[in-house]
Design an enzyme around this catalytic site. Structure first.
Site, PDB file in Angstrom:
ATOM      1  N   LYS A 107       0.841  -1.202   0.000  1.00 30.22           N
ATOM      2  CA  LYS A 107       0.000   0.000   0.000  1.00 30.22           C
ATOM      3  C   LYS A 107       0.870   1.242   0.000  1.00 30.22           C
ATOM      4  O   LYS A 107       1.855   1.327   0.752  1.00 30.22           O
ATOM      5  CB  LYS A 107      -0.909  -0.032   1.236  1.00 30.22           C
ATOM      6  CG  LYS A 107      -1.885   1.127   1.352  1.00 30.22           C
ATOM      7  CD  LYS A 107      -2.739   0.947   2.604  1.00 30.22           C
ATOM      8  CE  LYS A 107      -3.732   2.074   2.781  1.00 30.22           C
ATOM      9  NZ  LYS A 107      -4.595   1.868   3.964  1.00 30.22           N
ATOM     10  N   SER A 123      -9.209   2.169   2.830  1.00 35.37           N
ATOM     11  CA  SER A 123      -8.235   2.819   1.973  1.00 35.37           C
ATOM     12  C   SER A 123      -7.250   1.840   1.317  1.00 35.37           C
ATOM     13  O   SER A 123      -6.496   2.229   0.434  1.00 35.37           O
ATOM     14  CB  SER A 123      -7.448   3.834   2.801  1.00 35.37           C
ATOM     15  OG  SER A 123      -6.750   3.196   3.872  1.00 35.37           O
ATOM     16  N   SER A 146     -10.166   0.515   7.026  1.00 34.95           N
ATOM     17  CA  SER A 146      -9.373   0.602   5.793  1.00 34.95           C
ATOM     18  C   SER A 146      -8.942  -0.726   5.206  1.00 34.95           C
ATOM     19  O   SER A 146      -8.515  -0.773   4.048  1.00 34.95           O
ATOM     20  CB  SER A 146      -8.118   1.451   6.047  1.00 34.95           C
ATOM     21  OG  SER A 146      -8.468   2.765   6.363  1.00 34.95           O
TER      22      SER A 146
END
Length: 431
Positions: A72, A141, A165
């Protein structure tokens, strides 16, 4: 090629596949899927292939030898930018790996590149689409990491969670996800933080079995050797989540069927008064996150025209919160944590929905994180178990919340629930 983590590690260990073949296959999958899914910020092709070729000639194989993984884009990878989905961080190249990335390298894994994140791991979405249906959000996210695993590009990806997330994109994309305990063995150094009280590292894979394999490798734990040890009759606290948000009929059915299947396998259920607790935790979570985010992103907050409206609103809210209100929210968390840890010494897990329903249609928002907020405030490990579907064939994840010192027990329980669900689907298909 079977792209599950378990299958790939077995194939590489037995010399059926070379690391360079595994990485080359992952790069081909990027080329095939990326025009539609858009899960990657950048793919580090040359260095990934170079690292794989070096591993081809290594006789002694590490636990994750030659396994490509996604990272990420709030997490540092040496020599690659960490841009956090924001123009304010564009071109900021990391000098060192985050410890979690460095640990994966030690285990023989190879970073394939950086995956899409929402802006500073908050709400403003990137370009990623849900592999199950391209017109639907993948969540956020950790959107790129979840989508890359769901699409079969990589068997493993790193994510993070501050609110919902990782749990939410795992549920929406139909993959397994582990949110590690806050301050636990998965180090968040080298992550671009939003809230130091709430930020946690996470793992995304195709199945709970693969999450367990990755967690075992990362922590060096030998306590996971027997995934069903002492869980012949697990105790569960069922949680519907309906006191927080409307839960879709399909998700309610998925949770009910999962609980019924667990009881049929011998599980015991324990009652708890959720409405008396979880709404206060959601409110306290919002206070803590806004207060800490406004300080963590203080310099970025001085450039409001380069931030999204949701992030500007969060930072404005955070600046208005008094120190007293912040300390009161932390006190709410401390009292509730004590009560929930007492519960989790008596039960193996809290079981409930990972999201209000399947991934919503549209790409302008990432869905509601509310069903993760109470547990994230308390710093608890959370596991998303995939396998259920709604009436349109979209994934529905089941959330298991456990004790922070018993992650291995949570994974064992999740493996059993995953296997029971798989057998149930097989029976349904046969009849």
């Amino acid at each position: 090629m079977d792209t599950s983590l378990s299958a790939l590690t077995t194939s590489v260990t037995s010399d059926e596949l070379r690391p360079s073949e595994v990485v080359a296959d992952a790069l081909e999958r990027v080329d095939r899927t990326e025009p539609d899914i858009r899960a990657w910020v950048r793919v580090d092709r040359a260095r990934a292939l170079e690292a794989a070729r070096r591993l081809d000639s290594t006789v002694r194989k590490s636990p994750l030898h030659g396994i490509p993984f996604g990272v990420k884009d709030i997490i540092d990878v040496r020599g690659l930018p960490t841009e956090c989905g924001s123009p304010l961080r564009r071109g900021r190249v990391a000098d060192d790996d985050a410890p979690l990335v460095a640990r994966l390298r030690e285990l023989g894994a190879i970073p394939l590149g950086k995956t899409v994140t929402t802006e500073f791991a908050y709400f403003a979405p990137g370009p990623t689409r849900n592999p199950n249906r391209l017109s639907h959000t993948p969540g956020g996210s950790s959107s790129g990491s979840a989508a890359a695993v769901a699409a079969g590009v990589v068997p493993l990806a790193l994510g993070s969670q501050t609110a919902g997330s990782l749990t939410r994109p795992a549920s929406y994309c139909g993959v397994a996800g582990l949110v590690a305990p806050v301050g636990g063995p998965l180090d968040t150094t080298g992550f671009a933080g939003l809230s130091h009280t709430l930020d946690a590292a996470g793992i995304l894979t195709r199945s709970v079995t693969d999450v367990r394999l990755a967690y075992l490798a990362l922590t060096g734990s030998d306590r996971l050797a027997d995934p069903v040890r002492n869980l012949e009759r697990p105790r569960l606290a069922a949680w519907s989540g309906i006191e927080l948000v409307d839960i879709s009929d399909d998700m309610q059915t998925a949770v009910r069927h999962t609980v019924e299947a667990a009881v049929a396998e011998g599980a015991e259920l324990v009652d708890f008064d959720w409405p008396a607790l979880t709404p206060r935790l959601v409110e306290a979570h919002g206070t803590v996150m806004a207060y800490e985010a406004s300080r963590a992103l203080a310099s970025e907050g001085r450039h409001p025209t380069q931030l999204s409206a949701p992030l500007n609103d969060l930072l404005t809210q955070g600046r208005s919160i008094t120190d007293r209100d912040y300390q009161d929210a932390l006190a709410v968390a401390a009292r509730a944590r004590s009560a929930i840890l007492t519960l989790l010494t008596d039960v193996d897990a809290i079981i409930g929905p990972a999201a209000p329903g399947a991934a919503p249609e549209g790409l302008s928002a990432t869905g509601s994180p509310i069903l993760s907020r109470p547990w994230q405030l308390l710093g608890l490990p959370a596991l998303t178990v995939p396998g259920r579907l709604d009436g349109q064939g979209m994934p529905l994840g089941i959330q298991l919340i456990g004790h922070p010192s018993r992650v291995e027990r949570l994974l064992a329980l999740g493996s059993g629930i995953e296997e029971t669900g798989r057998r149930g689907h097989e029976v349904t298909s046969a009849t």
